[in-house]
Design a protein around this motif. Sequence first.
Motif, PDB file in Angstrom:
ATOM      1  N   ALA A   1      45.472  -4.680 -99.989  1.00 13.71           N
ATOM      2  CA  ALA A   1      44.544  -4.149-100.986  1.00 13.71           C
ATOM      3  C   ALA A   1      43.096  -4.375-100.561  1.00 13.71           C
ATOM      4  O   ALA A   1      42.228  -3.517-100.778  1.00 13.71           O
ATOM      5  CB  ALA A   1      44.815  -4.797-102.343  1.00 13.71           C
ATOM      6  N   GLN A   2      42.807  -5.514 -99.951  1.00 17.92           N
ATOM      7  CA  GLN A   2      41.450  -5.786 -99.488  1.00 17.92           C
ATOM      8  C   GLN A   2      41.042  -4.835 -98.363  1.00 17.92           C
ATOM      9  O   GLN A   2      39.905  -4.357 -98.319  1.00 17.92           O
ATOM     10  CB  GLN A   2      41.330  -7.232 -99.010  1.00 17.92           C
ATOM     11  CG  GLN A   2      41.225  -8.249-100.128  1.00 17.92           C
ATOM     12  CD  GLN A   2      40.763  -9.612 -99.626  1.00 17.92           C
ATOM     13  OE1 GLN A   2      40.752  -9.872 -98.431  1.00 17.92           O
ATOM     14  NE2 GLN A   2      40.388 -10.480-100.545  1.00 17.92           N
ATOM     15  N   MET A   3      41.971  -4.560 -97.443  1.00 20.45           N
ATOM     16  CA  MET A   3      41.663  -3.649 -96.350  1.00 20.45           C
ATOM     17  C   MET A   3      41.365  -2.249 -96.865  1.00 20.45           C
ATOM     18  O   MET A   3      40.441  -1.574 -96.392  1.00 20.45           O
ATOM     19  CB  MET A   3      42.833  -3.605 -95.355  1.00 20.45           C
ATOM     20  CG  MET A   3      43.081  -4.903 -94.600  1.00 20.45           C
ATOM     21  SD  MET A   3      41.670  -5.439 -93.586  1.00 20.45           S
ATOM     22  CE  MET A   3      41.004  -6.739 -94.630  1.00 20.45           C
TER      23      MET A   3
ATOM     24  N   GLY B   1      37.626  -0.074 -97.080  1.00 23.11           N
ATOM     25  CA  GLY B   1      37.564   1.136 -96.277  1.00 23.11           C
ATOM     26  C   GLY B   1      37.918   0.934 -94.828  1.00 23.11           C
ATOM     27  O   GLY B   1      37.625   1.787 -93.982  1.00 23.11           O
ATOM     28  N   LEU B   2      38.560  -0.186 -94.513  1.00 21.50           N
ATOM     29  CA  LEU B   2      38.897  -0.489 -93.125  1.00 21.50           C
ATOM     30  C   LEU B   2      40.213   0.144 -92.691  1.00 21.50           C
ATOM     31  O   LEU B   2      40.467   0.304 -91.499  1.00 21.50           O
ATOM     32  CB  LEU B   2      38.961  -2.008 -92.920  1.00 21.50           C
ATOM     33  CG  LEU B   2      37.663  -2.766 -93.202  1.00 21.50           C
ATOM     34  CD1 LEU B   2      37.886  -4.262 -93.060  1.00 21.50           C
ATOM     35  CD2 LEU B   2      36.562  -2.289 -92.255  1.00 21.50           C
ATOM     36  N   MET B   3      41.065   0.465 -93.657  1.00 21.12           N
ATOM     37  CA  MET B   3      42.364   1.079 -93.355  1.00 21.12           C
ATOM     38  C   MET B   3      42.725   2.036 -94.475  1.00 21.12           C
ATOM     39  O   MET B   3      42.286   1.862 -95.622  1.00 21.12           O
ATOM     40  CB  MET B   3      43.476   0.013 -93.244  1.00 21.12           C
ATOM     41  CG  MET B   3      43.477  -0.837 -92.006  1.00 21.12           C
ATOM     42  SD  MET B   3      44.934  -1.921 -91.987  1.00 21.12           S
ATOM     43  CE  MET B   3      44.813  -2.634 -90.365  1.00 21.12           C
ATOM     44  N   SER B   4      43.560   2.999 -94.143  1.00 23.22           N
ATOM     45  CA  SER B   4      44.149   3.818 -95.193  1.00 23.22           C
ATOM     46  C   SER B   4      45.240   3.005 -95.879  1.00 23.22           C
ATOM     47  O   SER B   4      45.709   1.981 -95.350  1.00 23.22           O
ATOM     48  CB  SER B   4      44.751   5.090 -94.603  1.00 23.22           C
ATOM     49  OG  SER B   4      45.896   4.772 -93.829  1.00 23.22           O
TER      50      SER B   4
ATOM     51  N   ALA C   1      48.330   3.781 -96.292  1.00 21.74           N
ATOM     52  CA  ALA C   1      49.543   3.823 -95.480  1.00 21.74           C
ATOM     53  C   ALA C   1      49.457   2.845 -94.315  1.00 21.74           C
ATOM     54  O   ALA C   1      50.423   2.135 -94.003  1.00 21.74           O
ATOM     55  CB  ALA C   1      49.782   5.233 -94.967  1.00 21.74           C
ATOM     56  N   GLN C   2      48.297   2.788 -93.668  1.00 23.60           N
ATOM     57  CA  GLN C   2      48.129   1.865 -92.542  1.00 23.60           C
ATOM     58  C   GLN C   2      48.198   0.415 -92.999  1.00 23.60           C
ATOM     59  O   GLN C   2      48.846  -0.420 -92.353  1.00 23.60           O
ATOM     60  CB  GLN C   2      46.785   2.127 -91.870  1.00 23.60           C
ATOM     61  CG  GLN C   2      46.688   3.435 -91.117  1.00 23.60           C
ATOM     62  CD  GLN C   2      45.272   3.713 -90.638  1.00 23.60           C
ATOM     63  OE1 GLN C   2      44.294   3.314 -91.282  1.00 23.60           O
ATOM     64  NE2 GLN C   2      45.140   4.389 -89.505  1.00 23.60           N
ATOM     65  N   ALA C   3      47.523   0.114 -94.102  1.00 27.08           N
ATOM     66  CA  ALA C   3      47.463  -1.269 -94.569  1.00 27.08           C
ATOM     67  C   ALA C   3      48.838  -1.786 -94.959  1.00 27.08           C
ATOM     68  O   ALA C   3      49.221  -2.909 -94.599  1.00 27.08           O
ATOM     69  CB  ALA C   3      46.499  -1.380 -95.748  1.00 27.08           C
ATOM     70  N   TYR C   4      49.593  -0.977 -95.700  1.00 21.82           N
ATOM     71  CA  TYR C   4      50.885  -1.455 -96.181  1.00 21.82           C
ATOM     72  C   TYR C   4      51.966  -1.410 -95.109  1.00 21.82           C
ATOM     73  O   TYR C   4      53.049  -1.966 -95.296  1.00 21.82           O
ATOM     74  CB  TYR C   4      51.307  -0.686 -97.428  1.00 21.82           C
ATOM     75  CG  TYR C   4      50.594  -1.196 -98.670  1.00 21.82           C
ATOM     76  CD1 TYR C   4      51.060  -2.321 -99.347  1.00 21.82           C
ATOM     77  CD2 TYR C   4      49.443  -0.583 -99.133  1.00 21.82           C
ATOM     78  CE1 TYR C   4      50.400  -2.811-100.456  1.00 21.82           C
ATOM     79  CE2 TYR C   4      48.768  -1.070-100.246  1.00 21.82           C
ATOM     80  CZ  TYR C   4      49.244  -2.182-100.902  1.00 21.82           C
ATOM     81  OH  TYR C   4      48.579  -2.679-101.996  1.00 21.82           O
ATOM     82  N   ALA C   5      51.671  -0.757 -93.981  1.00 22.11           N
ATOM     83  CA  ALA C   5      52.608  -0.796 -92.863  1.00 22.11           C
ATOM     84  C   ALA C   5      52.405  -2.030 -91.998  1.00 22.11           C
ATOM     85  O   ALA C   5      53.258  -2.375 -91.182  1.00 22.11           O
ATOM     86  CB  ALA C   5      52.447   0.465 -92.004  1.00 22.11           C
ATOM     87  N   ASP C   6      51.274  -2.721 -92.193  1.00 19.82           N
ATOM     88  CA  ASP C   6      50.963  -3.912 -91.401  1.00 19.82           C
ATOM     89  C   ASP C   6      51.810  -5.089 -91.877  1.00 19.82           C
ATOM     90  O   ASP C   6      52.112  -5.223 -93.062  1.00 19.82           O
ATOM     91  CB  ASP C   6      49.477  -4.245 -91.551  1.00 19.82           C
ATOM     92  CG  ASP C   6      49.005  -5.253 -90.526  1.00 19.82           C
ATOM     93  OD1 ASP C   6      49.310  -6.463 -90.705  1.00 19.82           O
ATOM     94  OD2 ASP C   6      48.326  -4.855 -89.563  1.00 19.82           O
ATOM     95  N   GLU C   7      52.187  -5.962 -90.946  1.00 15.64           N
ATOM     96  CA  GLU C   7      53.014  -7.121 -91.304  1.00 15.64           C
ATOM     97  C   GLU C   7      52.285  -8.095 -92.217  1.00 15.64           C
ATOM     98  O   GLU C   7      52.903  -8.922 -92.877  1.00 15.64           O
ATOM     99  CB  GLU C   7      53.481  -7.836 -90.041  1.00 15.64           C
ATOM    100  CG  GLU C   7      52.354  -8.418 -89.202  1.00 15.64           C
ATOM    101  CD  GLU C   7      52.831  -9.105 -87.941  1.00 15.64           C
ATOM    102  OE1 GLU C   7      52.004  -9.737 -87.260  1.00 15.64           O
ATOM    103  OE2 GLU C   7      54.041  -9.012 -87.636  1.00 15.64           O
ATOM    104  N   ARG C   8      50.960  -8.006 -92.281  1.00 18.84           N
ATOM    105  CA  ARG C   8      50.177  -8.878 -93.151  1.00 18.84           C
ATOM    106  C   ARG C   8      49.971  -8.298 -94.545  1.00 18.84           C
ATOM    107  O   ARG C   8      49.291  -8.904 -95.385  1.00 18.84           O
ATOM    108  CB  ARG C   8      48.814  -9.138 -92.511  1.00 18.84           C
ATOM    109  CG  ARG C   8      48.858  -9.872 -91.197  1.00 18.84           C
ATOM    110  CD  ARG C   8      47.536  -9.788 -90.465  1.00 18.84           C
ATOM    111  NE  ARG C   8      47.281  -8.426 -89.975  1.00 18.84           N
ATOM    112  CZ  ARG C   8      46.206  -8.075 -89.269  1.00 18.84           C
ATOM    113  NH1 ARG C   8      45.293  -8.996 -88.993  1.00 18.84           N
ATOM    114  NH2 ARG C   8      46.047  -6.829 -88.861  1.00 18.84           N
ATOM    115  N   ALA C   9      50.553  -7.153 -94.812  1.00 16.89           N
ATOM    116  CA  ALA C   9      50.252  -6.406 -96.034  1.00 16.89           C
ATOM    117  C   ALA C   9      50.416  -7.235 -97.294  1.00 16.89           C
ATOM    118  O   ALA C   9      49.579  -7.198 -98.198  1.00 16.89           O
ATOM    119  CB  ALA C   9      51.127  -5.154 -96.100  1.00 16.89           C
TER     120      ALA C   9
END
Length: 409
Positions: free
Chosen positions: A295-297, A301-304, A306-314
């Motif tokens: 949510a912070q990413m 505006g650093l990630m979309s 889809a990109q943020a929630y696909a990251d292992e740190r999501a």
Amino acid sequence: MTADTHRLSACPGCAEPVEPADLYCGACGLNLASAAVPEADTPTVALRTRDDAPPAAAAPGRTGARPSADGGAEPTTDGYVLQPPAPRAADPRASVAAPAAPRGADGKACVACRAGRVDGDGYCENCGHAQPRERDHMEQESGPVAAVSDRGLRHHRNEDAFALATASLPDGTPVSVAVVCDGVSSATRPDEASAAASRTAADTLREALPRGTHPQTAMHEAILAAARAVDALAGEPAGAREHAAQQNAPACTLVSAVVADGLLVVGWVGDSRAYWVPDDRSAPARLTEDDSWAAQMVAAGLMSEAQAYADERAHAITGWLGADAYELEPHTASFKPDRPGVVVVCTDGLWNYAEAAEQMAEILPADAAARPLHSARVLVGHALDGGGHDNVTVALVPFPGPGTGAGSG
């Protein structure tokens, strides 16, 4: 060991369906290998105990984020995936669930060996097997509000908790309250943290609202009170079993909803969520924003998304209740819906299987306002059918509350 461990299709102890490769019943913990008639050449199988389990994940550094409250979508670090607790490995503070088959007048029969007596700590004196605990599955109704919590299919205990309350405003208008908390698995005593936070927040709201405190102010005060209750756990002496892990203070997330006189107020810290689902299913909405890395990413505006929630740190949370939290920032919001509906208050054990508001609206029964307990059971069942990777807790709060209007829009 071959996949054909036994030939049972149902557990002899509780009649729950089992798979051929299951060593234990997931419902009652019965040793299926000993219950089934083995083949003549079946080898002895050495079961992995807690001492053989892989080490737990390292404690997170003070980077402003914790691992997700459930330890990830498919938790494996505690060594309990699809396995029952090893003897004396479960939390001895947990109480025993509903009685198994009675063993005379002395007490309860063990669900595993069916012969030993269960001691006061919830273990069999004959085989040492941990018995089902009261918190493995909980249900409650309080006025128009209902909640259900379940351990899920992969965790060795339920670290979620909820508390429901009803109260009245000074003019007698009824108020409905639901609080749901998710213990942070990487912390010490997460089950105690969630229980203390949910109970304290509900009690605070129950006391503040009849005094005329505005519901949004009362919600803010309730979250602060819940945080103090969790902080206090870090100062309590821990047993020797937990002493080594004391550097990770007890912690949990919290989400709460209050329905009062045409007003809907939500409050939260962490990634447990509240959803609004109108009876006519028009424009359902998520009412909370996660305190999480993803949510912070997205917000920065650093990630979309889809990109943020696909990251292992999501799912690493950036806000929680606990003595090691950086700076507590309770979130509150108030709404005046212009039509009747239901507020779904839940942990990520549910929303992982229905993340979008439209998905939540789709799985919520049409008669949820009239049958909240039944509907909460349906939602928990949806999560279990989806895999039950986490503890799952959901509370349903109908809007408007009894004896109130639908709001002015």
